[in-house]
Design a protein around this motif. Structure first.
Motif, PDB file in Angstrom:
ATOM      1  N   SER A 187     -10.563-102.328 100.027  1.00  0.00           N
ATOM      2  CA  SER A 187     -11.832-101.802  99.517  1.00  0.00           C
ATOM      3  C   SER A 187     -12.637-102.938  98.899  1.00  0.00           C
ATOM      4  O   SER A 187     -12.112-103.738  98.119  1.00  0.00           O
ATOM      5  CB  SER A 187     -11.556-100.719  98.470  1.00  0.00           C
ATOM      6  OG  SER A 187     -12.716-100.456  97.718  1.00  0.00           O
ATOM      7  N   LEU A 188     -13.933-102.988  99.233  1.00  0.00           N
ATOM      8  CA  LEU A 188     -14.839-104.006  98.683  1.00  0.00           C
ATOM      9  C   LEU A 188     -15.787-103.416  97.648  1.00  0.00           C
ATOM     10  O   LEU A 188     -16.766-104.057  97.277  1.00  0.00           O
ATOM     11  CB  LEU A 188     -15.638-104.661  99.822  1.00  0.00           C
ATOM     12  CG  LEU A 188     -14.799-105.353 100.896  1.00  0.00           C
ATOM     13  CD1 LEU A 188     -15.698-105.944 101.979  1.00  0.00           C
ATOM     14  CD2 LEU A 188     -13.918-106.441 100.292  1.00  0.00           C
ATOM     15  N   GLY A 189     -15.488-102.202  97.204  1.00  0.00           N
ATOM     16  CA  GLY A 189     -16.286-101.611  96.131  1.00  0.00           C
ATOM     17  C   GLY A 189     -17.085-100.399  96.569  1.00  0.00           C
ATOM     18  O   GLY A 189     -17.220-100.106  97.760  1.00  0.00           O
ATOM     19  N   TRP A 190     -17.627 -99.700  95.562  1.00  0.00           N
ATOM     20  CA  TRP A 190     -18.369 -98.466  95.781  1.00  0.00           C
ATOM     21  C   TRP A 190     -19.864 -98.706  95.708  1.00  0.00           C
ATOM     22  O   TRP A 190     -20.341 -99.594  94.992  1.00  0.00           O
ATOM     23  CB  TRP A 190     -18.002 -97.432  94.712  1.00  0.00           C
ATOM     24  CG  TRP A 190     -16.622 -96.868  94.839  1.00  0.00           C
ATOM     25  CD1 TRP A 190     -15.492 -97.298  94.214  1.00  0.00           C
ATOM     26  CD2 TRP A 190     -16.222 -95.755  95.647  1.00  0.00           C
ATOM     27  NE1 TRP A 190     -14.416 -96.542  94.579  1.00  0.00           N
ATOM     28  CE2 TRP A 190     -14.831 -95.584  95.452  1.00  0.00           C
ATOM     29  CE3 TRP A 190     -16.905 -94.901  96.511  1.00  0.00           C
ATOM     30  CZ2 TRP A 190     -14.122 -94.576  96.096  1.00  0.00           C
ATOM     31  CZ3 TRP A 190     -16.191 -93.896  97.143  1.00  0.00           C
ATOM     32  CH2 TRP A 190     -14.815 -93.739  96.943  1.00  0.00           C
ATOM     33  N   ALA A 191     -20.609 -97.890  96.435  1.00  0.00           N
ATOM     34  CA  ALA A 191     -22.071 -97.805  96.313  1.00  0.00           C
ATOM     35  C   ALA A 191     -22.423 -96.323  96.248  1.00  0.00           C
ATOM     36  O   ALA A 191     -21.686 -95.472  96.759  1.00  0.00           O
ATOM     37  CB  ALA A 191     -22.770 -98.474  97.488  1.00  0.00           C
TER      38      ALA A 191
END
Length: 505
Positions: A21-25
């Motif tokens: 996972s590279l993060g949430w938006a």
């Protein structure tokens, strides 16, 4: 979103797990997008009535806007290690590995219910206890289960249907003599749209009574729908188009409402200006009364009304204020007439300006309705960067922005919107404005502190006093007690400055 369509997305991703996972938006308040390395965005549109689970290319943007989204961003970290659909129901479980670091983040599980008007997203620990939920479900809403933080997650009621993925030809035998529509109701993961696609592939009517000869054809069509759901792309496009339109409307709504509020305010002002112009006749009458009182003052007997003849010989009754002489009443009439004439003169100047502003806002509203989703995102981003347009705004000697609340609601809003490291000021022991020195953690020089303190003193009940004490502290040390009214706060670690509660030079 129908069960087989969800299955297609889950099947596509499950074979590639674990995924980094590279993060949430968060494109809007009802959408979360998880950027997966090498895959794009796993989009979870979790607000009713059209939830969707899909993989979008590229990289979506947007900051967390709700408490639940902020919780999701903070607690749902690490690799995506599990992705499971419950049977072919519209429930998906996403397992996250957690993260090791300065502060460890424990593994978590997301439960995504894509159940139409009851759609929901909730964050759970590995024991199944709900840590956070987008839309709590109370017994008043659902008598079968309650969903809220602190309770164990309860899945939807179980059901029995045929699984099209493992369906055997003999399992279709009980449907001989029944219609194709009756069979479709018993297929798990097949709803209205996929049912229509199955009917199209079988080239039968939904009301066709099934015979033993139909069963091999129906069996092949069902499996073709599972293995090669060609309608999936079309349906996903339709769902995506609906989602994009909903997102665009969600972005457009606050922009539209802000413009409409401005139009309403200007229209109210315009009505005030029109009334000011209409009162010119009243100003003329008041000035005429003043002239008569000045002319006949010594001859007017005491009483509440002066009965005179005007300069054309017509009878006139002039109300007099008790305790004032006719000459003093005349001066009052002149003052009122002067104010009305000044208001009319100002209104005459402001009417065309206000009408032009209203027309400009209406044109902006028309333009807003035609903006694309990307353009609306840009407009919303600009609006967020400008910050809330409430309160008074100043610049300190060191160049820091200073916010000053003018009411309890503005005080509450500005304090909540401030950065945790901004400095908060308030006159000590008296009602007054909340003042925010927007340092965002940067060191502020004494002239900046005195500037903000003087604003807090001047915009308080201590206005005009000398040597007024003003407390200040970091905004993170300010909080609103439970059930307190807007603007009522407590604070710790405060320091005090003494300034004159006078206007800034």
């Amino acid at each position: 979103m129908e069960g087989l369509l969800i299955h297609a997305v889950v099947r596509e991703l499950a074979g590639q797990l674990p995924l980094k996972s590279l993060g949430w938006a968060f494109p809007d308040e009802g959408t979360a997008a998880l950027l997966l390395k090498g895959m794009g965005n796993l989009v979870l549109r979790y607000r009713p009535p059209n939830p969707i689970l899909t993989v979008e290319p590229g990289r979506l943007g947007g900051e967390a806007r709700t408490p639940f989204q902020r919780l999701l961003e903070a607690r749902c970290k690490g690799r995506l290690v599990g992705l499971e659909q419950v049977k072919l129901d519209r429930v998906v479980l996403l397992a996250f590995e957690g993260e090791k670091g300065f502060v460890d983040v424990a593994p978590t599980r997301l439960v995504f219910e894509l159940t139409g008007r009851n759609a929901n997203l909730m964050l759970c620990d590995l024991g199944g206890q709900i840590l956070g939920i987008d839309r709590p479900v109370t017994p008043a809403v659902n008598r079968f289960r309650e969903l809220r933080p602190g309770l164990p997650y309860t899945p939807p009621p179980p059901y029995q249907k045929l699984d099209p993925r493992t369906l055997r030809p003999e399992e279709l035998s009980p449907f001989v003599g029944q219609t194709l529509a009756q069979l479709l109701k018993q297929l798990d993961g097949v709803g209205k749209e996929l049912g229509a696609e199955l009917v199209r592939r079988a080239q039968l009517s939904p009301q066709t009574p099934l015979t033993a000869e139909h069963l091999p054809l129906i069996h092949r069509v069902i499996h073709s729908l599972v293995e090669e759901p060609q309608a999936r792309a079309q349906l996903s496009e339709e769902l995506r188009a609906g989602w994009e339109e909903e997102e665009a409307e969600a972005l457009r709504k606050p922009l539209r409402e802000a413009l409409q509020r401005q139009v309403k305010t200007l229209q109210a002002r315009l009505q005030d200006y029109q009334k000011a112009l209409e009162r010119l006749e009243e100003a003329e009458r008041l000035r005429g009364w003043g002239d008569l009182l000045m002319a006949y003052g010594p001859q007017i007997p005491p009483g509440p009304v002066a009965r005179l003849q005007d300069f054309t010989g017509q009878p006139v009754e002039i109300p007099l204020e008790k305790g004032l002489s006719p000459i003093q009443n005349a001066r009052r009439f002149y003052e009122r007439a002067k104010r009305l004439e000044a208001n009319a003169e100002k209104a005459l100047e402001l009417v065309p300006q206000t009408e032009a502003q209203i027309e400009g806002l209406l044109a902006e509203l028309r333009r807003l309705e035609g903006l694309s989703r990307e353009a609306l995102r840009s407009e919303s981003r600009k609006l967020r960067e400008k910050g809330p347009q409430v309160g008074l705004r100043f610049k300190s000697p060191g160049g820091f922005e200073v916010w000053v609340g003018r009411s309890s609601k503005e005080n509450d809003l500005l304090t909540r919107m401030a950065h945790s490291e901004d400095l908060w000021f308030h006159a000590q022991g008296v009602p007054g404005s909340h003042v925010i020195l927007r340092t965002q953690g940067q060191p502020a020089a004494l002239p900046d502190l005195l500037y903000a303190a003087q604003l807090a003193a001047y915009h308080s009940k201590a206005r005009g006093e000398k040597n007024t004490p003003v407390d200040y502290t970091a905004k993170k040390h300010v909080w609103r007690p439970r059930k307190a009214a807007p603007g009522q706060v407590l604070y710790t670690q405060g320091k005090t400055l003494f300034v004159d509660a006078a206007p800034l030079q």
